[in-house]
Each structure stands twice: as C-alpha cells, then as structure tokens.
Design a protein around this motif. Structure first.
Motif, short mmCIF file in Angstrom:
data_model
loop_
_atom_site.label_atom_id
_atom_site.label_comp_id
_atom_site.label_asym_id
_atom_site.label_seq_id
_atom_site.Cartn_x
_atom_site.Cartn_y
_atom_site.Cartn_z
N PHE A 1 2.66 0.15 -6.38
CA PHE A 1 1.41 0.41 -7.22
C PHE A 1 0.41 -0.50 -7.32
CE2 PHE A 1 -0.82 2.03 -10.88
CZ PHE A 1 -1.27 3.27 -10.58
N VAL A 2 0.79 -1.78 -7.93
CA VAL A 2 -0.22 -2.58 -8.20
C VAL A 2 -0.70 -3.20 -6.83
CG1 VAL A 2 -0.53 -4.77 -9.27
CG2 VAL A 2 0.78 -2.92 -10.64
N SER A 3 0.06 -3.44 -5.94
CA SER A 3 -0.49 -4.06 -4.79
C SER A 3 -1.40 -3.29 -3.95
CB SER A 3 0.66 -4.52 -3.99
OG SER A 3 1.51 -3.43 -3.39
N THR A 4 -1.04 -2.11 -3.89
CA THR A 4 -2.08 -1.18 -3.08
C THR A 4 -3.18 -0.64 -3.84
OG1 THR A 4 -0.74 0.70 -4.17
CG2 THR A 4 -0.24 -0.06 -1.76
N VAL A 5 -3.36 -0.81 -5.26
CA VAL A 5 -4.55 -0.46 -6.13
C VAL A 5 -5.28 -1.60 -6.13
CG1 VAL A 5 -5.27 -0.03 -8.39
CG2 VAL A 5 -3.57 1.38 -7.44
N MET A 6 -4.90 -2.85 -6.05
CA MET A 6 -5.46 -4.15 -6.29
C MET A 6 -6.22 -4.10 -4.62
SD MET A 6 -5.21 -5.59 -9.11
CE MET A 6 -5.38 -7.36 -9.20
N PHE A 7 -5.55 -3.88 -3.74
CA PHE A 7 -5.99 -4.07 -2.46
C PHE A 7 -7.26 -3.12 -2.21
CE2 PHE A 7 -6.35 -2.59 2.04
CZ PHE A 7 -6.61 -3.87 2.75
N ALA A 8 -7.23 -1.92 -2.55
CA ALA A 8 -8.09 -0.89 -2.53
C ALA A 8 -9.39 -1.20 -3.30
CB ALA A 8 -7.71 0.74 -3.31
N TYR A 9 -9.45 -1.87 -4.47
CA TYR A 9 -10.31 -1.95 -5.35
C TYR A 9 -10.93 -3.18 -5.55
CZ TYR A 9 -9.95 2.75 -7.17
OH TYR A 9 -10.16 4.18 -7.46
N ASP B 1 -9.67 1.51 4.47
CA ASP B 1 -9.59 2.14 3.23
C ASP B 1 -8.85 3.34 3.04
OD1 ASP B 1 -11.37 0.22 2.49
OD2 ASP B 1 -13.34 1.31 3.11
N LEU B 2 -8.67 4.06 4.45
CA LEU B 2 -7.90 5.49 4.27
C LEU B 2 -6.43 5.08 4.05
CD1 LEU B 2 -7.64 8.43 4.63
CD2 LEU B 2 -7.40 8.08 6.98
N MET B 3 -6.00 3.74 4.75
CA MET B 3 -4.63 3.65 4.49
C MET B 3 -4.17 3.05 3.07
SD MET B 3 -2.51 0.61 6.67
CE MET B 3 -3.40 -0.83 6.04
N ALA B 4 -5.18 2.42 2.67
CA ALA B 4 -4.92 1.90 1.17
C ALA B 4 -4.88 2.93 0.32
CB ALA B 4 -6.09 1.02 0.92
N ALA B 5 -5.76 3.94 0.46
CA ALA B 5 -5.80 5.02 -0.53
C ALA B 5 -4.44 5.95 -0.22
CB ALA B 5 -7.01 5.80 -0.21
N VAL B 6 -3.98 6.23 0.75
CA VAL B 6 -2.75 6.83 1.14
C VAL B 6 -1.63 6.26 0.55
CG1 VAL B 6 -1.20 7.69 2.85
CG2 VAL B 6 -3.64 7.84 3.06
N LEU B 7 -1.62 4.79 0.51
CA LEU B 7 -0.39 4.01 -0.04
C LEU B 7 -0.29 3.99 -1.54
CD1 LEU B 7 -0.68 0.65 2.26
CD2 LEU B 7 1.30 2.51 2.33
N TYR B 8 -1.77 4.06 -2.20
CA TYR B 8 -1.53 4.24 -3.49
C TYR B 8 -1.59 5.56 -4.14
CZ TYR B 8 -6.50 4.59 -4.65
OH TYR B 8 -7.80 4.92 -5.12
N SER B 9 -2.11 6.65 -3.55
CA SER B 9 -2.33 7.86 -4.10
C SER B 9 -1.21 8.87 -3.68
CB SER B 9 -3.78 8.48 -3.95
OG SER B 9 -4.05 8.53 -2.45
N VAL B 10 -0.71 8.68 -2.45
CA VAL B 10 0.35 9.78 -1.86
C VAL B 10 1.61 9.03 -1.65
CG1 VAL B 10 0.67 10.97 0.36
CG2 VAL B 10 -1.65 10.65 -0.58
N VAL B 11 1.90 7.93 -1.38
CA VAL B 11 2.97 7.60 -1.11
C VAL B 11 4.14 7.14 -2.34
CG1 VAL B 11 4.50 5.41 -0.39
CG2 VAL B 11 2.56 6.32 1.01
N PRO B 12 3.48 6.58 -3.34
CA PRO B 12 4.23 6.48 -4.49
C PRO B 12 4.86 7.63 -5.17
CG PRO B 12 2.46 4.90 -4.81
CD PRO B 12 2.11 5.91 -3.52
N PRO B 13 4.26 8.76 -5.42
CA PRO B 13 4.39 9.87 -6.07
C PRO B 13 5.80 10.40 -5.02
CG PRO B 13 2.21 10.01 -6.22
CD PRO B 13 2.35 8.94 -5.31
#
Length: 321
Positions: A249-257, A269-281
């Motif tokens: 969670f932290v690594s993908t959010v930090m990378f995105a922002y 940007d699309l890959m980072a957003a998928v990694l923190y918003s879609v993959v963890p849930p």
C-alpha cells in the motif's frame, strides 16, 4: 480556456482504443472486482459469524475488509461501465465524489493499518496487558478514529482541489479522478495550495510508517527471543501478512503521489493507480488467510455449512415435488 465553473464533466483515461481490447479489459477488471468482493465478503461473514474470531485482531481485519470493498467499488465499476459503453465521461459531481471517497477510504485504511501494527505490538510484546489496552471499547474508539481521520482528510483535500480554477481542459489522464491528474488541469501556480496540503499529508503518512516500522522492530526482537520454535512461527504468521499489505500500500501510493514529473507517463501513472487502488483490495483477503489457520478454518466451516444448507434445501424441494 475553460475554467472550473464551465466544466460540467471530465473525460477519464480509456484503457484501449479498439473494441476488442476494451472488452478484454472489461473482462479482466470484472474478474478482479468479483474476486475482491468474494474474498472480502467471505472474511466479513466469517468474522461476523464465528465467535472464535471475535477478537481485536479480527475486528480490525473486518474493518479493513469493509474499507477494501468500498475503495475498489469507488473506482472500478465506473471504469468498467465506461469501457463497456465505450465512453470516457464522468460528471463534475461524480468526479468530486470519487476523490472524496478514494481519499476517505484510503486514508482510513492507512490509519487502520497503523492501529493493526499497534495491536500486533501489544499482543506479542505486552501480552499480559493485551486485555486492558485493547478492550472492546478501546478497539471501537481506535477504529472510529481511523474512519474519522480518513473522512477529515478527504473533505480537506476534496474541498481544496475542487476550489481551484481549471484552465487546461477536462481530460483526466487516469481511469478515475485522481488529485495529481486534476491538479494538472488547474491554472498556473493555483495548484500550490493543494500541493502544500499534499506535502502535509505525506508527512503524516511517513510518521505513521515510522510508527509501524518501529512497532515491528520491537515485535521481531521479542519474537527472536522466544524459546519455542512453534511460538516464533505463530508470531511470524500473524505479523508477516500485515507487513506485506502495508509495504504494498505505502510503496504504490508514495510512487503515485511523489514521483517526479520527469518520470511520469500515462502508462506508468495507470500502472501505479491500479497497484494501489485495485490490487490491494483483491489480494488482501488472500494474504491474510494464507498463513492464518484460524481464519482458514472459519472460512472452511462457513463454506461447508453453505454447501450443506444448499444440499438440504435442494433435497427438501425434491421431496416436496
């Protein structure tokens, strides 16, 4: 050039240009969404129905499952609907609602992950004080604080972002409304206020991350001093899934922002957003159940009961006919 008062809708990023690839992406994300709903739904049902799981750790896990369901349901269904109907539009109000709920649920989830690290610290380092420090009232208060902090955080960012004048069109380079992408549409220098708020938020995130790391340093020191190999294995089984979830969670959010604009691209940007918003849930239920025998037993008992009830119902229907 348009300003915020004239923008009635935004155009989200399309996953693909051809109809075949659009349908392929729709099927892929539909499968991920159904897996997330099924996995988190099973955890919710198992924790609620099995009295053996009525403990602080599983209470926080139940809250995490609710947040995961909300987070993925805020972004993915709209993206799938746009893909299926071959459109990119989202209303101004819908975009603001997405930003509000994404920040609310993600902020509450991160606060909850911090609380869960404290729970593991007390359980392993101060087991004799576990009942007094993490009673039912204290757990409810910590969970409420996590949800409340996420909501305040979300209202602050949403109000700040959508008060900015927009001068760069209405095309958002993301499959959902994301603050960094909306800031790109704002007038020059007007985004600095929200950027300052983001810096404050990142500082708080970093502070929570330091707390989590220090908690686990103490946990691992205590675990390594345990004389029993079985005790060490059980302690690691409780802590490692949480560490994996936090790290992802932290690594993908930090990378995105926090990534530099020079390394930004629509595909990255699309890959980072998928990694923190879609993959963890989608993967959190798997991570938490993989090494947790109590949860696996509860899930197996739940599925066995459902199959048995379905078989009994079918048998009763045949007898009645």
């Amino acid at each position: 050039m348009p300003n915020s008062s004239s923008v009635s809708k935004f155009l989200l990023l399309a996953f693909a240009d051809t109809r075949e690839l659009q349908l392929l992406h729709f099927g892929l994300f539909l499968g991920i969404y159904l897996a997330a709903v099924l996995g988190n739904g099973l955890i919710l049902t198992a924790v609620a129905c099995d009295h053996r799981l009525h403990t602080p750790m599983y209470f926080f896990l139940l809250n995490l499952a609710i947040l995961d369901l909300g987070c993925i349901s805020t972004t993915l269904p709209k993206a799938m609907a746009n893909t299926l109907w071959d459109t990119r539009a989202i209303s101004y109000e819908g975009c603001a609602a997405q930003v509000l709920f994404v920040f609310f649920l993600a902020g509450a989830e991160y606060s909850l992950l911090t609380v869960m690290a404290y729970d593991r610290y007390v359980a392993i380092c101060k087991p004799l004080h576990y009942g007094s420090l993490l009673g039912s009232r204290a757990c409810a208060q910590m969970a409420a604080a996590a949800w409340g902090s996420g909501f305040v955080h979300a209202v602050l960012h949403t109000a700040n972002t959508f008060s900015l004048p927009l001068c760069q069109g209405n095309a958002v380079d993301q499959f959902f409304c994301e603050i960094p992408q909306i800031l790109k549409l704002s007038c020059s220098n007007s985004y600095l206020r929200e950027a300052g708020v983001l810096v404050v938020s990142v500082s708080l995130v970093f502070g929570c991350f330091v707390f989590i790391v220090l908690s686990y340093v103490q946990v691992f020191r205590a675990v390594l001093r345990m004389p029993s190999e079985q005790g060490r294995h059980k302690a690691f089984s409780m802590c490692l899934p949480h560490m994996v979830v936090v790290s992802l969670f932290v690594s993908t959010v930090m990378f995105a922002y926090l990534k530099r604009p020079s390394v930004s691209s629509p595909s990255l940007d699309l890959m980072a957003a998928v990694l923190y918003s879609v993959v963890p849930p989608a993967v959190n239920p798997l991570i938490y159940s993989m090494r947790n025998q109590e949860l696996k037993d509860a899930l197996w008992k739940l599925m066995t009961r459902c199959v048995s009830d379905a078989a009994n119902f079918q048998s009763a229907s045949v007898d009645d006919s």
